[in-house]
Design a protein around this motif. Structure first.
Motif, mmCIF file in Angstrom:
data_model
loop_
_atom_site.group_PDB
_atom_site.id
_atom_site.type_symbol
_atom_site.label_atom_id
_atom_site.label_comp_id
_atom_site.label_asym_id
_atom_site.label_seq_id
_atom_site.Cartn_x
_atom_site.Cartn_y
_atom_site.Cartn_z
ATOM 1 N N ARG A 327 -4.235 -49.762 -1.203
ATOM 2 C CA ARG A 327 -5.621 -49.625 -0.860
ATOM 3 C C ARG A 327 -6.106 -48.775 0.100
ATOM 4 N NH1 ARG A 327 -9.119 -53.322 -3.280
ATOM 5 N NH2 ARG A 327 -10.615 -53.399 -1.485
ATOM 6 N N ARG A 328 -7.093 -48.319 0.133
ATOM 7 C CA ARG A 328 -7.659 -47.552 1.457
ATOM 8 C C ARG A 328 -8.638 -48.252 2.416
ATOM 9 N NH1 ARG A 328 -6.343 -42.530 0.869
ATOM 10 N NH2 ARG A 328 -6.846 -42.317 -1.306
ATOM 11 N N ALA A 329 -8.345 -48.061 3.881
ATOM 12 C CA ALA A 329 -9.081 -48.867 4.656
ATOM 13 C C ALA A 329 -9.714 -47.794 5.760
ATOM 14 C CB ALA A 329 -8.228 -50.069 5.279
ATOM 15 N N ARG A 330 -10.898 -48.399 6.249
ATOM 16 C CA ARG A 330 -11.399 -47.552 7.152
ATOM 17 C C ARG A 330 -12.211 -48.401 8.480
ATOM 18 N NH1 ARG A 330 -15.264 -43.127 4.682
ATOM 19 N NH2 ARG A 330 -13.212 -41.961 4.548
ATOM 20 N N GLN A 331 -12.046 -47.518 9.587
ATOM 21 C CA GLN A 331 -13.017 -48.192 10.571
ATOM 22 C C GLN A 331 -13.727 -47.189 11.144
ATOM 23 O OE1 GLN A 331 -10.764 -48.815 14.493
ATOM 24 N NE2 GLN A 331 -12.116 -50.321 15.212
ATOM 25 N N VAL A 332 -15.037 -47.360 11.077
ATOM 26 C CA VAL A 332 -16.214 -46.551 11.506
ATOM 27 C C VAL A 332 -16.729 -46.837 12.735
ATOM 28 C CG1 VAL A 332 -17.667 -47.050 9.781
ATOM 29 C CG2 VAL A 332 -17.863 -45.118 10.839
ATOM 30 N N VAL A 377 -17.443 -56.676 11.351
ATOM 31 C CA VAL A 377 -18.172 -55.962 12.266
ATOM 32 C C VAL A 377 -17.478 -56.255 13.615
ATOM 33 C CG1 VAL A 377 -20.159 -55.368 13.468
ATOM 34 C CG2 VAL A 377 -20.133 -55.810 11.120
ATOM 35 N N LEU A 378 -16.997 -55.315 14.548
ATOM 36 C CA LEU A 378 -16.251 -55.675 15.790
ATOM 37 C C LEU A 378 -17.092 -55.071 16.988
ATOM 38 C CD1 LEU A 378 -12.533 -54.270 14.512
ATOM 39 C CD2 LEU A 378 -13.655 -56.638 14.481
ATOM 40 N N VAL A 379 -17.473 -56.160 17.555
ATOM 41 C CA VAL A 379 -18.039 -55.898 18.937
ATOM 42 C C VAL A 379 -17.354 -55.484 20.057
ATOM 43 C CG1 VAL A 379 -20.065 -56.002 20.359
ATOM 44 C CG2 VAL A 379 -20.345 -56.647 17.971
ATOM 45 N N SER A 380 -16.942 -54.456 20.515
ATOM 46 C CA SER A 380 -15.795 -54.277 21.666
ATOM 47 C C SER A 380 -16.607 -54.526 23.301
ATOM 48 C CB SER A 380 -15.229 -52.855 21.763
ATOM 49 O OG SER A 380 -15.954 -51.910 21.886
ATOM 50 N N ARG A 381 -17.684 -54.413 23.278
ATOM 51 C CA ARG A 381 -18.248 -54.618 24.441
ATOM 52 C C ARG A 381 -18.977 -56.124 24.545
ATOM 53 N NH1 ARG A 381 -19.914 -49.238 25.807
ATOM 54 N NH2 ARG A 381 -20.608 -50.100 28.124
ATOM 55 N N HIS A 382 -19.665 -56.316 25.818
ATOM 56 C CA HIS A 382 -20.000 -57.700 26.168
ATOM 57 C C HIS A 382 -21.575 -57.605 26.150
ATOM 58 C CE1 HIS A 382 -16.121 -59.547 28.064
ATOM 59 N NE2 HIS A 382 -15.942 -58.507 27.350
ATOM 60 N N SER A 399 -18.126 -51.408 15.762
ATOM 61 C CA SER A 399 -17.392 -50.503 14.492
ATOM 62 C C SER A 399 -17.375 -51.430 13.184
ATOM 63 C CB SER A 399 -15.952 -50.130 14.901
ATOM 64 O OG SER A 399 -15.165 -51.300 15.031
ATOM 65 N N VAL A 400 -17.330 -50.963 12.200
ATOM 66 C CA VAL A 400 -17.107 -51.656 10.963
ATOM 67 C C VAL A 400 -15.952 -51.595 10.320
ATOM 68 C CG1 VAL A 400 -18.193 -52.042 8.621
ATOM 69 C CG2 VAL A 400 -19.570 -51.354 10.399
ATOM 70 N N VAL A 401 -15.163 -52.472 9.749
ATOM 71 C CA VAL A 401 -13.913 -52.314 9.052
ATOM 72 C C VAL A 401 -14.132 -52.656 7.530
ATOM 73 C CG1 VAL A 401 -11.684 -53.210 8.925
ATOM 74 C CG2 VAL A 401 -12.402 -52.839 11.185
ATOM 75 N N LEU A 402 -13.564 -51.678 6.712
ATOM 76 C CA LEU A 402 -13.655 -51.949 5.243
ATOM 77 C C LEU A 402 -12.858 -51.783 4.646
ATOM 78 C CD1 LEU A 402 -15.966 -49.107 3.563
ATOM 79 C CD2 LEU A 402 -15.697 -49.314 6.252
ATOM 80 N N ASP A 403 -12.524 -51.792 3.198
ATOM 81 C CA ASP A 403 -11.454 -51.108 2.487
ATOM 82 C C ASP A 403 -11.985 -51.285 1.005
ATOM 83 O OD1 ASP A 403 -11.094 -53.920 1.330
ATOM 84 O OD2 ASP A 403 -8.722 -53.573 1.570
ATOM 85 N N ALA A 404 -11.254 -50.522 0.305
ATOM 86 C CA ALA A 404 -11.384 -50.289 -1.365
ATOM 87 C C ALA A 404 -10.189 -49.786 -1.982
ATOM 88 C CB ALA A 404 -12.550 -49.101 -1.337
ATOM 89 N N PRO A 405 -10.365 -49.973 -3.349
ATOM 90 C CA PRO A 405 -9.149 -49.323 -3.969
ATOM 91 C C PRO A 405 -8.968 -48.004 -3.714
ATOM 92 C CG PRO A 405 -10.661 -50.589 -5.494
ATOM 93 C CD PRO A 405 -11.183 -50.479 -4.235
ATOM 94 N N THR A 414 -18.642 -46.815 2.627
ATOM 95 C CA THR A 414 -18.988 -47.124 4.292
ATOM 96 C C THR A 414 -20.568 -47.055 4.597
ATOM 97 O OG1 THR A 414 -16.780 -45.642 4.654
ATOM 98 C CG2 THR A 414 -18.559 -45.626 6.285
ATOM 99 N N ALA A 415 -21.116 -46.234 3.696
ATOM 100 C CA ALA A 415 -22.648 -46.165 3.820
ATOM 101 C C ALA A 415 -23.241 -47.472 3.538
ATOM 102 C CB ALA A 415 -23.214 -45.103 2.724
ATOM 103 N N ARG A 416 -22.806 -48.403 2.468
ATOM 104 C CA ARG A 416 -23.250 -49.706 1.995
ATOM 105 C C ARG A 416 -22.841 -50.792 3.305
ATOM 106 N NH1 ARG A 416 -21.377 -48.301 -3.026
ATOM 107 N NH2 ARG A 416 -19.418 -49.439 -2.778
ATOM 108 N N ALA A 417 -21.560 -50.551 3.846
ATOM 109 C CA ALA A 417 -20.942 -51.497 4.848
ATOM 110 C C ALA A 417 -21.806 -51.334 6.198
ATOM 111 C CB ALA A 417 -19.492 -51.331 4.776
ATOM 112 N N THR A 418 -22.296 -50.235 6.399
ATOM 113 C CA THR A 418 -23.058 -49.688 7.911
ATOM 114 C C THR A 418 -24.365 -49.988 7.687
ATOM 115 O OG1 THR A 418 -22.963 -47.697 7.335
ATOM 116 C CG2 THR A 418 -20.953 -48.287 8.528
#
Length: 439
Positions: A327-332, A377-382, A399-405, A414-418
């Motif tokens: 699969r292919r994964a992305r963090q944006v 959805v990852l929030v790295s700040r406080h 950031s958002v982490v997603l994956d797809a075939p 990515t557009a849908r996830a964000t």
């Protein structure tokens, strides 16, 4: 019982907490050295939380040190070396790379080696070690009074030799742009001025055992360099899309050549390259440790490999299981409004405040043909942090982490996830005058 010494900081270990369970499964006790970037109160808070994995850690299995020098590390681990059978040294952060490399080699244990560890902490040494991969560069004189007088390759990039997370990396259009930036650097910092390489940016992650690359994967990178003077990474895609087989061979070959040039021994490496339009591969920087951000999570989603298990197995002298991408994964990383961070909402994608919680979600892989999916959805700040320019990695927030075939439209996914993610901020309270403060 035998032991593994894990050298880290809290913000890094938050991504690798599975090491506790994995060590126990392999019959070794994890002993932790936390560095100066770990706030004592945060460490105590997580250790006191029954829901946090560090709650299980015994006092005698932990050291918290005030600097990253080899002498300090040796003082911290000396009692363990007398009392325990230490089978492995595993470093999972940047600042201890050199000290951990020296410790492992002195004990005769697997590791990248002292030479590779030293070179990978200094961009000047990287250019000297692999000149065929280096951009054109110069080292600024100590006085810096005529810093750019002899440099004629503009646009260029000014960068400190030993920082990380894109800190201090600045684009410079001409000689006059260099001098105003110099006060931002320490007087004793080595500064590189080098040609600016146009082209797509990639990283190559590798699992290496005794100098032999067992597995390597190419991650595509996005940055905010367009329209700014910064080079902050704003996205990662694993495996990288839109590469020809020849381009993949060029990047993987450059990675192997670099690792060979620094005599890299055993562990995980992370090298960053630019690929120009005429297929020239240029080294940006390299690291003798696991990659940052969510890249290990992306490769787990993409391949099914457990990279935490691979890290531990390599440190223990064992060959890890590897797998090709399925699969292919992305963090944006998202743009954020300015102000004080109040909340983050994201529809049906779970939001994790990884900075405050001191732990990342596991994100196990899904079946090969599962539809595109936003995992987290990852929030790295406080809460309450000031959000401003994303001038380096520390300035990012969500950031958002997603994956797809592999053959899916990841940009559309990515557009849908964000789309449903909203970063809520409030204006800072106005400064109070002395008269108002006493009312």
């Amino acid at each position: 019982m035998t032991a593994v010494v894990v050298i880290t900081d809290l913000v890094v270990l938050a991504k690798h907490l599975r090491l506790l369970d994995l060590a126990e499964q392999r019959g070794v006790t994890p002993l932790f050295v936390f560095g100066p970037e770990t706030p004592a109160e945060e460490l105590a808070r997580h250790r006191g939380d029954p829901a946090h994995p560090l709650f299980r850690l015994k006092d005698e299995d932990l050291r918290h040190v005030t600097d990253t020098s080899l002498d300090t590390l040796l003082r911290a681990v000396a009692p363990w070396l007398r009392e325990r059978a230490v089978r492995a040294v595993l470093n999972v952060g940047e600042v201890f790379v050199e000290a951990a490399g020296a410790l492992a080699q002195a004990l005769g244990l697997p590791g990248p080696g002292t030479h590779a560890a030293r070179v990978c902490r200094n961009k000047v040494l990287q250019r000297l070690a692999a000149p065929a991969l280096a951009p054109r560069w110069t080292l600024l004189e100590a006085s810096r009074s005529t810093a750019a007088d002899d440099w004629d390759a503009f646009p260029a990039v000014l960068k400190p030799a030993s920082r990380m997370s894109s800190s201090g990396v600045r684009a410079v259009a001409g000689p006059a742009a260099v001098a105003p930036l110099l006060p931002d650097y320490g007087a004793d910092e080595l500064l590189l001025l080098e040609e600016r390489i146009d082209g797509r940016e990639f990283s190559v992650e590798s699992l290496v055992r005794e100098g032999r690359v067992l597995w390597a994967g190419i991650t595509a990178k996005d940055t905010n360099e367009s329209g700014t003077s910064f080079f902050t990474e704003t996205g990662h895609t694993s495996p990288a899309p839109r590469l020809t087989p020849d381009q993949e061979r060029l990047l993987l070959g450059a990675n192997t050549d670099f690792l060979r040039s620094v005599w890299f021994g055993t562990g995980m490496s992370h090298t960053e390259f630019r690929l120009t339009a005429d297929n020239r591969v240029v080294l940006m920087e390299a690291a003798a440790r696991p990659p940052g951000d969510a890249i290990t999570r992306l490769w787990r989603l993409a391949t099914g490999m457990d990279l935490d298990a691979a890290l531990l197995d390599l440190a223990l002298g064992n060959e890890p299981a590897t797998a090709p991408p399925r699969r292919r994964a992305r963090q944006v990383y998202l743009d954020h409004p300015r102000g004080l961070l109040a909340d983050v909402t994201a529809g049906d994608v779970p939001v994790h405040w990884v900075g405050e919680q001191g732990r990342w979600p596991d994100l196990p892989p899904v079946p090969r043909e599962a539809p595109p999916r936003g995992h987290a959805v990852l929030v790295s700040r406080h809460h309450g942090d000031v959000l401003g320019d994303q001038s380096d990695s520390q300035g990012r927030s969500v950031s958002v982490v997603l994956d797809a075939p592999l053959d899916a439209d990841l940009d559309a996914a990515t557009a849908r996830a964000t789309r449903s993610v909203t970063i809520h901020t409030v204006d800072p309270a106005p400064a109070r005058t002395p008269e108002e403060a006493v009312r």
